[in-house]
Design an enzyme around this catalytic site. Structure first.
Site, PDB file in Angstrom:
ATOM      1  CE  LYS A 183      31.821  38.547  44.765  1.00  0.00           C
ATOM      2  NZ  LYS A 183      31.430  38.916  43.422  1.00  0.00           N
TER       3      LYS A 183
HETATM    4  C1  PLP Z   1      37.110  35.445  42.986  1.00  0.00           C
HETATM    5  C2  PLP Z   1      36.880  36.871  42.629  1.00  0.00           C
HETATM    6  N1  PLP Z   1      37.913  37.732  42.656  1.00  0.00           N
HETATM    7  C3  PLP Z   1      37.770  39.026  42.367  1.00  0.00           C
HETATM    8  C4  PLP Z   1      36.551  39.540  42.015  1.00  0.00           C
HETATM    9  C5  PLP Z   1      36.473  40.979  41.610  1.00  0.00           C
HETATM   10  O1  PLP Z   1      35.571  41.733  42.350  1.00  0.00           O
HETATM   11  P1  PLP Z   1      34.845  43.010  41.691  1.00  0.00           P
HETATM   12  O2  PLP Z   1      33.820  42.494  40.738  1.00  0.00           O
HETATM   13  O3  PLP Z   1      34.249  43.709  42.862  1.00  0.00           O
HETATM   14  O4  PLP Z   1      35.886  43.820  41.015  1.00  0.00           O
HETATM   15  C6  PLP Z   1      35.434  38.702  41.983  1.00  0.00           C
HETATM   16  C7  PLP Z   1      34.115  39.239  41.638  1.00  0.00           C
HETATM   17  O5  PLP Z   1      33.141  38.591  41.458  1.00  0.00           O
HETATM   18  C8  PLP Z   1      35.598  37.330  42.286  1.00  0.00           C
HETATM   19  O6  PLP Z   1      34.567  36.483  42.254  1.00  0.00           O
END
Ligand code: PLP
Length: 374
Positions: A183
């Site tokens: 990110k």
């Molecule tokens: C659109 C979206 N929502 C939620 C998430 C979930 O985040 P995490 O991987 O930190 O749990 C991501 C992760 O890439 C994402 O791209």
């Protein structure tokens, strides 16, 4: 040219200094000054009053829904073209995700299709700012107001993105961010909720910490089923250092994207997500292209294989939520047409997108794509 990965974290500020401080002072659990400081600075960065740190972005979305009281019997509208975490977060509450196709230009939720999916069970709309482009929030918020629904922004990919001069995360009742390693702002694994609503903020803090009372004595009496979603002080130390440089990191991603557009615009068969709308800032989390194989002369698969031979890493795009066995088995309605989402999945992929990419590397990647074209 060495192997070019699709995305590497960029830790160029006070990360090591703050982590060393956290470790050397012994504050390594979720108690410790960096947690509060990271939350405060991230809230400010999003122009929101409150922030609650958690272990990852998936949990941020789950906790956001819990804080709004969403649960079994409810429905939450989400885009089909998203990462599975958006849907899973809804499922964890016992509610059902309901899918909407993507818009052909922005690749975000098609706002013209939202109202037809609203039922008496619908409690919230969860727009996802895909690849860092904020959804059409004026329309989404107007629909939500008309039908008395919550808006929960999935801003996992959109740190610092702007829409009509407002920051991603600040439009809705509550929003969730991810700080995964790829990110624009990262803590390796991590997440954050932001909100302007004190009551929602308190609910999120309460459920995040196994429902210990927010005030009063800790007598180990729990009135609700809570979660341990706490972020550690060591992770928050990285986060604070990242947020200090958030504007720089945002500019680096935007610059990368502009370079890709510069070298690949007007190449027949290569399609980008729409340019930022007026008064909007897209933060270009991942540089994504969609291949029209008739015009380009090769399929997506052929181009990906060719890039791999040249040492260039890529990633496929998300498979739509309506195509997920797990969600079908959960009872989601997967019928209907999702032609834009399927077009994206079938023909699109990510190019290398690390913040630290040099122009020379981006030019090299683009030259490989250009030379391969028939
Ligand atoms: C659109 C979206 N929502 C939620 C998430 C979930 O985040 P995490 O991987 O930190 O749990 C991501 C992760 O890439 C994402 O791209």
């Amino acid at each position: 040219m060495n192997f070019i990965p699709v995305c590497e974290p960029y830790l160029a500020g006070n990360e090591l200094k703050y982590v060393t401080d956290a470790v050397s002072t012994g504050w390594i659990s979720s108690s410790g000054p960096y947690v509060n400081r990271f939350e405060e600075e991230f809230a400010k960065y999003c122009n929101c009053k409150y922030a609650v740190s958690v272990c990852n972005g998936t949990i941020a979305l789950h906790l956001a829904l819990v804080a709004l009281g969403i649960g079994k019997g409810d429905e939450v509208i989400i885009p089909s073209f998203t990462m599975i975490a958006s849907a899973f977060a809804v499922c964890y509450t016992g509610a059902k995700p309901v899918f909407i196709d993507a818009d052909k230009e922005t690749w975000n939720i098609d706002v013209t299709k939202i109202e037809e999916k609203i039922t008496s069970r619908t409690k919230a709309i969860m727009p996802v700012h895909i690849f860092g482009k904020v959804c059409d929030m004026d329309t989404i918020c107007a629909i939500a107001k008309k039908h008395n629904l919550y808006v929960v922004e999935d801003a996992a990919e959109a740190h610092g993105a702007e829409y009509h001069e407002k920051k991603a995360g600040s439009f809705s009742d509550i929003a969730g961010f991810s700080f995964f390693a790829n990110k624009n702002i990262t803590t390796g694994e991590g997440g954050m909720i932001v909100t302007n609503n004190k009551a929602v903020y308190d609910q999120a803090r309460y459920y995040k910490n196994v429902c210990f009372p927010l005030d009063g004595p800790r007598n180990y009496q729990h009135e609700n089923i809570g979660y341990n979603y706490r972020m550690s002080n060591v992770v928050a130390a990285i986060g604070l250092a990242q947020v200090e440089k958030a504007d720089d990191y945002r500019e680096m991603r935007i610059r990368n994207h502009q370079l890709y557009r510069k070298y690949l615009t007007d190449v027949p068969g290569i399609i980008f997500q729409a340019e930022p709308a007026e008064n909007c800032v897209d933060v270009c989390w991942m540089n994504t292209i969609v291949i029209d194989s008739e015009k380009y002369g090769h399929t997506k698969e052929e181009l990906i294989a060719h890039l791999k031979e040249k040492g260039i890493d890529t990633r496929l795009l998300f498979t739509g939520m309506h195509k997920q066995k797990a969600l079908k088995d959960f009872g989601c309605d997967c019928s209907g047409e999702y032609s834009v989402c399927e077009w994206l999945t079938q023909n699109g992929f990510y190019l290398p997108s690390s913040s630290s990419l040099s122009e020379e590397i981006i030019e090299y990647i683009c030259s490989v794509i250009l030379k391969f074209k028939i």
